[in-house]
Write an enzyme that holds these catalytic residues in place. Structure first.
Site, PDB file in Angstrom:
ATOM      1  N   LYS A  64       1.066  -1.065  -0.431  1.00 29.11           N
ATOM      2  CA  LYS A  64      -0.002   0.016  -0.069  1.00 29.11           C
ATOM      3  C   LYS A  64       0.562   1.854  -0.025  1.00 29.11           C
ATOM      4  CE  LYS A  64      -4.040  -1.918   1.761  1.00 29.11           C
ATOM      5  NZ  LYS A  64      -5.001  -1.528   0.346  1.00 29.11           N
ATOM      6  N   ARG A  66     -10.827 -10.827  -2.436  1.00 23.61           N
ATOM      7  CA  ARG A  66     -11.193 -11.312  -3.397  1.00 23.61           C
ATOM      8  C   ARG A  66     -10.900 -12.855  -3.348  1.00 23.61           C
ATOM      9  NH1 ARG A  66     -10.580  -6.876  -8.078  1.00 23.61           N
ATOM     10  NH2 ARG A  66     -10.374  -5.685  -6.241  1.00 23.61           N
TER      11      ARG A  66
HETATM   12  N1  BES Z   1      -8.686  -4.019   1.794  1.00 20.92           N
HETATM   13  C1  BES Z   1      -8.326  -3.264   1.154  1.00 20.92           C
HETATM   14  C2  BES Z   1      -9.560  -2.497   0.951  1.00 20.92           C
HETATM   15  C3  BES Z   1     -10.072  -1.435   2.023  1.00 20.92           C
HETATM   16  C4  BES Z   1      -9.344   0.102   1.454  1.00 20.92           C
HETATM   17  C5  BES Z   1     -10.827  -1.219   3.584  1.00 20.92           C
HETATM   18  C6  BES Z   1     -10.225   1.204   2.349  1.00 20.92           C
HETATM   19  C7  BES Z   1     -11.599  -0.677   3.713  1.00 20.92           C
HETATM   20  C8  BES Z   1     -10.208   0.633   3.173  1.00 20.92           C
HETATM   21  C9  BES Z   1      -8.818  -4.570  -0.007  1.00 20.92           C
HETATM   22  O1  BES Z   1      -7.730  -5.702   0.352  1.00 20.92           O
HETATM   23  C10 BES Z   1      -7.739  -3.161  -1.263  1.00 20.92           C
HETATM   24  O2  BES Z   1      -6.234  -3.268  -0.982  1.00 20.92           O
HETATM   25  N2  BES Z   1      -8.885  -3.307  -2.598  1.00 20.92           N
HETATM   26  C11 BES Z   1      -7.755  -2.776  -3.174  1.00 20.92           C
HETATM   27  C12 BES Z   1      -7.865  -3.575  -4.747  1.00 20.92           C
HETATM   28  C13 BES Z   1      -6.820  -3.239  -5.449  1.00 20.92           C
HETATM   29  C14 BES Z   1      -5.891  -3.360  -5.866  1.00 20.92           C
HETATM   30  C15 BES Z   1      -7.000  -4.247  -7.027  1.00 20.92           C
HETATM   31  C16 BES Z   1      -8.240  -1.223  -3.423  1.00 20.92           C
HETATM   32  O3  BES Z   1      -9.318  -0.940  -2.825  1.00 20.92           O
HETATM   33  O4  BES Z   1      -7.517  -0.243  -3.289  1.00 20.92           O
HETATM   34 MN    MN Z   2      -5.992  -5.267  -0.125  1.00 24.87          MN
END
Ligand code: BES
Ligand code: MN
Ligand code: ZN
Length: 476
Positions: free
Chosen positions: A256, A331
């Site tokens: 991240k 997912r």
């Molecule tokens: N856990 C995150 C999503 C999330 C974001 C939850 C903010 C709570 C608050 C999820 O695993 C994630 O990282 N999703 C990515 C997906 C992308 C890489 C396609 C996202 O939403 O950026």
């Molecule tokens: Mn994630």
């Protein structure tokens, strides 16, 4: 923390709360003429008025019956939360709520908001700090409400607090195994069974999505199976709940990017906390429905053996996935749980997950993004529950065109789609693993707050617990 609820038509405590539905009428509230004049004047500008007799604190809360039922009850919860704030300031721990005979539901809603707003996560505070204040007792006085209703409210509050506690628990104290053990303890108290699959069993089941995400972790994954099967179940085929149990999401090798984006990622198991708490409610209240809850759990980290962009993995379903972003891990683990759920021949499957930042960007913290193939009637019932408890659901489409963006050059699909509509392509990915009526709830927006939103206290909110409880109660 546990709040004691009682039911006595007698008022007992120094703090009392009354509800009114017309700000110009105070009949039935024991006030002196002076106090009544004061209160009426205050009501010109306020929705909550406090008459402070020093030895006695009288709250009078207004809710507007001309609003829709959902908004009306939400106003009662909000007033309850405001009262909780004042009790905290005054260090008063007990209160009588005088239930209006004209509409007992409003009194229960006020009690609900008061209780939910009094939530605190004190586990890591030092002992002296802990003693600051606790709401201890709520007595429902005035018009009689049934013992069953009060018991259900008490269990609901307990269930919400458990979910919030689990979400607020930092990853340093909650790995996949600990999370599963928490479910086991909840089951022992409430009466549902829990089976924990450890890594060998997960390998034998070929849950390649869960195993891939776990590769970068030094802690083993778990897969928890909770079941509540009462003899008087109304359904013959079970309702299966699936919860995302990522105890911490760093993004993995697709780390991240900014400091802020990881700060609240202990909340990435909120979906699992929601489904376990719903099981707790169901079993403890002996809800006549056969329910199963499945939780795949791991953390998502970039250790030496971590899965990497470009990897291809074999899923539990036998399908292949090209991983193009290790941060789209939710997912992958959910897909394994969803294909595992097929064996139950379920009547309905609902998954709950903090799945995409895209869902949060689209609608913010005030709603849950829903998708699925379960049909209009089921969706309508869920939306109605959303209005009832004010955990509202917005339906997003699963139009096949959105599926284009998750096509892979070398595997059956890839794990990320277009940036636009990212919550939907995540839903489209999950859809490839179901063959039964299914609803996907993306709670990324409301699951965790950095500032309180009324009785949705900051930190874990348990958003989804009250929604699913209302939905299942209506089903049973
Ligand atoms: N856990 C995150 C999503 C999330 C974001 C939850 C903010 C709570 C608050 C999820 O695993 C994630 O990282 N999703 C990515 C997906 C992308 C890489 C396609 C996202 O939403 O950026
Ligand atoms: Mn994630
Ligand atoms: Zn995640």
């Amino acid at each position: 923390m546990k709040i004691q609820f009682s039911r006595s038509t007698q008022v007992r405590f120094e703090a009392k709360a009354y509800l009114i539905f017309d700000r110009a009428v105070l009949t039935g509230i024991p006030l002196t003429d002076n106090e009544a004049t004061y209160a009426l004047k205050q009501f010109e500008e306020n929705e909550l008025v406090i008459v402070n007799r020093y030895s006695e604190l009288i709250f009078i809360a207004f809710a507007d019956p001309l609003k829709s039922e959902g908004v009306f009850l939400e106003q009662c919860r909000k007033r309850g939360n405001e009262i909780s704030g004042i009790l905290r300031k005054e260090k008063i721990s007990d209160i009588d709520i005088i239930i209006p005979s004209a509409n007992p539901k409003t009194g229960l809603a006020l009690a609900e908001g008061l209780a939910l707003g009094s939530y605190q996560f004190l586990k890591y505070r030092s002992a002296t700090d802990k003693k600051r204040w606790n709401l201890e007792k709520i007595n429902l006085a005035g018009s009689d409400v049934s013992k069953t209703e009060i018991d259900l409210l008490a269990i609901l509050i307990e269930a919400v607090f458990m979910a919030r506690d689990l979400v607020n628990e930092p990853a340093s104290h909650l790995n996949a195994l600990k999370l599963a053990e928490n479910f086991e303890s909840m089951g022992k108290v409430a009466g549902f069974t829990t089976e924990i699959f450890h890594k060998d069993r997960i390998e034998a089941l070929k849950m390649g999505g869960l195993l891939a995400v776990n590769l970068g972790s030094i802690d083993p994954p778990t897969f928890s199976v909770m079941e509540w099967k009462p003899a008087d179940a109304k359904n013959t085929k079970p309702i299966v709940l699936v919860g995302k149990g990522v105890v911490f999401d760093t993004g993995g090798l697709s780390l991240k990017p900014t400091k802020d984006s990881m700060d609240s990622m202990k909340c990435d198991m909120a979906g699992s906390a929601v489904v376990a708490s719903v099981m707790y409610f169901a079993a403890k209240s002996r809800l006549p429905l056969h329910l199963v809850a499945l939780v795949p759990s791991t953390d998502n980290r970039p250790d030496g053996n971590a899965y990497a962009p470009g990897d291809v993995i074999y899923m539990h379903s036998g399908q292949t996935v090209e991983v193009l972003n290790t941060d789209a891990e939710g997912r992958l683990i959910l897909a394994d749980a969803l294909s595992f759920a097929k064996d139950y021949h379920p009547e309905l499957v609902i998954d709950v997950a903090t799945l995409t930042g895209s869902a949060a960007m689209a609608i913010g913290q005030h709603g849950i993004v829903g998708m699925g193939n379960a049909g209009a009637q089921t969706f309508q019932a869920l939306k109605q529950s959303g209005e009832n408890v004010y955990e509202r659901v917005v339906e997003f489409p699963l139009w096949e065109e959105y599926g284009e963006s998750i096509k892979s050059d070398i595997a059956d699909m890839k794990n990320i789609g277009a940036r636009e509509g990212g919550a939907i392509s995540a839903g489209m990915f999950l859809e490839k693993f179901v063959d039964y009526p299914w609803i996907h709830l993306d709670i990324a927006g409301p699951a965790f707050l950095t500032t309180s939103d009324h009785y949705r206290t900051k930190g874990g909110t348990a958003s989804g617990v009250r929604l699913l409880i209302d939905f299942l109660k209506n089903m049973a």
